[in-house]
Design a protein around this motif. Structure first.
Motif, PDB file in Angstrom:
ATOM      1  N   SER A 293      -2.708  16.917   5.767  1.00 48.77           N
ATOM      2  CA  SER A 293      -1.525  16.038   5.718  1.00 48.77           C
ATOM      3  C   SER A 293      -1.385  15.193   6.981  1.00 48.77           C
ATOM      4  O   SER A 293      -0.284  15.032   7.523  1.00 48.77           O
ATOM      5  CB  SER A 293      -0.246  16.868   5.500  1.00 48.77           C
ATOM      6  OG  SER A 293      -0.323  17.577   4.281  1.00 48.77           O
ATOM      7  N   LEU A 294      -2.521  14.670   7.457  1.00 48.66           N
ATOM      8  CA  LEU A 294      -2.458  13.794   8.630  1.00 48.66           C
ATOM      9  C   LEU A 294      -1.741  12.505   8.264  1.00 48.66           C
ATOM     10  O   LEU A 294      -1.846  11.997   7.147  1.00 48.66           O
ATOM     11  CB  LEU A 294      -3.866  13.479   9.136  1.00 48.66           C
ATOM     12  CG  LEU A 294      -4.720  14.656   9.603  1.00 48.66           C
ATOM     13  CD1 LEU A 294      -5.962  14.141  10.305  1.00 48.66           C
ATOM     14  CD2 LEU A 294      -3.929  15.560  10.532  1.00 48.66           C
TER      15      LEU A 294
ATOM     16  N   THR B  21     -11.240  14.589   2.770  1.00 48.58           N
ATOM     17  CA  THR B  21     -10.588  15.776   2.216  1.00 48.58           C
ATOM     18  C   THR B  21      -9.791  16.506   3.291  1.00 48.58           C
ATOM     19  O   THR B  21      -8.660  16.950   3.062  1.00 48.58           O
ATOM     20  CB  THR B  21     -11.637  16.725   1.601  1.00 48.58           C
ATOM     21  OG1 THR B  21     -12.312  16.041   0.536  1.00 48.58           O
ATOM     22  CG2 THR B  21     -10.981  17.989   1.065  1.00 48.58           C
ATOM     23  N   TYR B  22     -10.378  16.598   4.481  1.00 49.83           N
ATOM     24  CA  TYR B  22      -9.668  17.246   5.597  1.00 49.83           C
ATOM     25  C   TYR B  22      -8.375  16.504   5.927  1.00 49.83           C
ATOM     26  O   TYR B  22      -7.320  17.114   6.097  1.00 49.83           O
ATOM     27  CB  TYR B  22     -10.569  17.294   6.822  1.00 49.83           C
ATOM     28  CG  TYR B  22      -9.852  17.719   8.078  1.00 49.83           C
ATOM     29  CD1 TYR B  22      -9.515  19.054   8.292  1.00 49.83           C
ATOM     30  CD2 TYR B  22      -9.481  16.773   9.035  1.00 49.83           C
ATOM     31  CE1 TYR B  22      -8.827  19.444   9.434  1.00 49.83           C
ATOM     32  CE2 TYR B  22      -8.800  17.156  10.175  1.00 49.83           C
ATOM     33  CZ  TYR B  22      -8.477  18.489  10.374  1.00 49.83           C
ATOM     34  OH  TYR B  22      -7.787  18.858  11.494  1.00 49.83           O
TER      35      TYR B  22
ATOM     36  N   LEU C  95      -4.976   5.203  10.752  1.00 49.56           N
ATOM     37  CA  LEU C  95      -4.032   4.101  10.555  1.00 49.56           C
ATOM     38  C   LEU C  95      -3.282   4.229   9.239  1.00 49.56           C
ATOM     39  O   LEU C  95      -2.127   3.811   9.133  1.00 49.56           O
ATOM     40  CB  LEU C  95      -4.776   2.758  10.589  1.00 49.56           C
ATOM     41  CG  LEU C  95      -5.467   2.393  11.898  1.00 49.56           C
ATOM     42  CD1 LEU C  95      -6.184   1.059  11.753  1.00 49.56           C
ATOM     43  CD2 LEU C  95      -4.458   2.336  13.044  1.00 49.56           C
ATOM     44  N   LYS C  96      -3.952   4.812   8.237  1.00 51.38           N
ATOM     45  CA  LYS C  96      -3.333   4.991   6.921  1.00 51.38           C
ATOM     46  C   LYS C  96      -3.793   6.328   6.345  1.00 51.38           C
ATOM     47  O   LYS C  96      -4.961   6.673   6.468  1.00 51.38           O
ATOM     48  CB  LYS C  96      -3.761   3.874   5.960  1.00 51.38           C
ATOM     49  CG  LYS C  96      -3.367   2.476   6.392  1.00 51.38           C
ATOM     50  CD  LYS C  96      -3.935   1.444   5.425  1.00 51.38           C
ATOM     51  CE  LYS C  96      -3.656   0.028   5.898  1.00 51.38           C
ATOM     52  NZ  LYS C  96      -4.275  -0.987   5.001  1.00 51.38           N
ATOM     53  N   PRO C  97      -2.900   7.064   5.702  1.00 47.64           N
ATOM     54  CA  PRO C  97      -3.313   8.309   5.054  1.00 47.64           C
ATOM     55  C   PRO C  97      -4.307   8.017   3.931  1.00 47.64           C
ATOM     56  O   PRO C  97      -4.193   6.999   3.239  1.00 47.64           O
ATOM     57  CB  PRO C  97      -2.003   8.877   4.492  1.00 47.64           C
ATOM     58  CG  PRO C  97      -0.921   8.171   5.261  1.00 47.64           C
ATOM     59  CD  PRO C  97      -1.464   6.810   5.578  1.00 47.64           C
ATOM     60  N   ILE C  98      -5.303   8.880   3.751  1.00 47.40           N
ATOM     61  CA  ILE C  98      -6.290   8.689   2.702  1.00 47.40           C
ATOM     62  C   ILE C  98      -6.613  10.013   2.040  1.00 47.40           C
ATOM     63  O   ILE C  98      -6.302  11.079   2.568  1.00 47.40           O
ATOM     64  CB  ILE C  98      -7.594   8.078   3.245  1.00 47.40           C
ATOM     65  CG1 ILE C  98      -8.183   8.966   4.355  1.00 47.40           C
ATOM     66  CG2 ILE C  98      -7.383   6.661   3.733  1.00 47.40           C
ATOM     67  CD1 ILE C  98      -9.544   8.527   4.820  1.00 47.40           C
ATOM     68  N   THR C  99      -7.244   9.925   0.878  1.00 43.73           N
ATOM     69  CA  THR C  99      -7.790  11.089   0.190  1.00 43.73           C
ATOM     70  C   THR C  99      -9.206  10.734  -0.243  1.00 43.73           C
ATOM     71  O   THR C  99      -9.607   9.571  -0.184  1.00 43.73           O
ATOM     72  CB  THR C  99      -6.964  11.460  -1.057  1.00 43.73           C
ATOM     73  OG1 THR C  99      -7.201  10.481  -2.078  1.00 43.73           O
ATOM     74  CG2 THR C  99      -5.480  11.515  -0.743  1.00 43.73           C
TER      75      THR C  99
END
Length: 240
Positions: A35-36, A29-30, A83-87
């Motif tokens: 928006s990392l 969530t962070y 390495l990849k954006p996540i939610t």
């Protein structure tokens, strides 16, 4: 871009429940809310421990989970990077299996594993790199060493198969298979309290490695199924 941990949004301490799962959700969530992006460095272990009020072992367990998903990497002396954006919606693939009997659950799981593991072996045979082969053979040699010394291979067998899943270069294979194995974690530690469980599959691990080394996809599938056939036979025989 490097995100500072003191910037908003902030991560709140957790109530005492399933710490690893909560940390996983909180960190995902962070990452989403902050928006990392790929290449951004995550907060250091000590910062995460303080913010989430958990121990180092929990933080490291969660980081290993994200590494297995292929979305983070830890660089020695530098930190952990995205390495990849996540939610929080993209990191869990929960599996559920309701059965009253261990035997039935194992056999049902095995039906699914056949398709996934056979495919994983074929993909590994196609995509393995020379570096992958080195790792797989190291794990196989250790498995064989322990097997010949003790008559059983235990955790070494798992490490051999994990190396094959990694050689697919598709993290979903490892995630799915680890989740299925995890559902019966205590069983796989000491199957039926029998050190000879699946012992007959031992020679097929070497022939499986040979097939992957030769990039022979059909042979890799065939040898994988031989191993699983022995596992099925022993589950049925030893659970009588």
């Amino acid at each position: 871009m490097t995100a500072g941990f003191d910037s908003r949004p902030r991560i709140s301490p957790l109530p005492p429940m399933d710490r690893a799962r909560q940390v996983t959700d909180a960190l995902a969530t962070y990452i989403d809310q902050a928006s990392l992006k790929a290449g951004d460095r995550l907060p250091a272990e000590r910062e995460l421990m303080a913010a989430l009020a958990v121990g180092r072992s929990t933080i490291r367990e969660v980081i290993r989970h994200f590494q297995a998903l292929g979305v983070m990497e830890t660089r020695k002396g530098s930190g952990t990077y995205l390495l990849k954006p996540i939610t929080s919606a993209t990191i869990h693939m929960p599996l559920s299996l309701e059965t009253a009997h261990l035997r039935d659950g194992l056999l049902q799981t095995l039906e699914v594993r056949r398709g996934i593991e056979a495919e994983a072996a074929m993909v590994a045979a196609r995509k393995r790199t020379p570096e992958d082969l080195v790792v797989i053979e190291e794990k196989l040699n250790e498995m064989e060493r322990v097997h010949l010394a003790k008559g059983t291979s235990g955790p070494e067998d798992l490490q051999f198969h994990l190396a094959i899943y990694n050689a697919t270069h598709n993290p979903l294979f490892r995630q799915l298979l680890e989740q299925m194995r995890g559902a019966f974690e205590r069983f796989w530690d000491e199957p039926f309290d029998r050190p000879d469980f699946a012992r007959r599959s031992f020679p097929f691990h070497r022939t499986l490695f040979n097939a992957i080394a030769a990039q022979d996809t059909e042979a890799a599938r065939r040898e994988t199924l031989k191993i699983l056939d022995v596992v099925e036979e022993d589950i049925k025989e030893m659970s009588k």
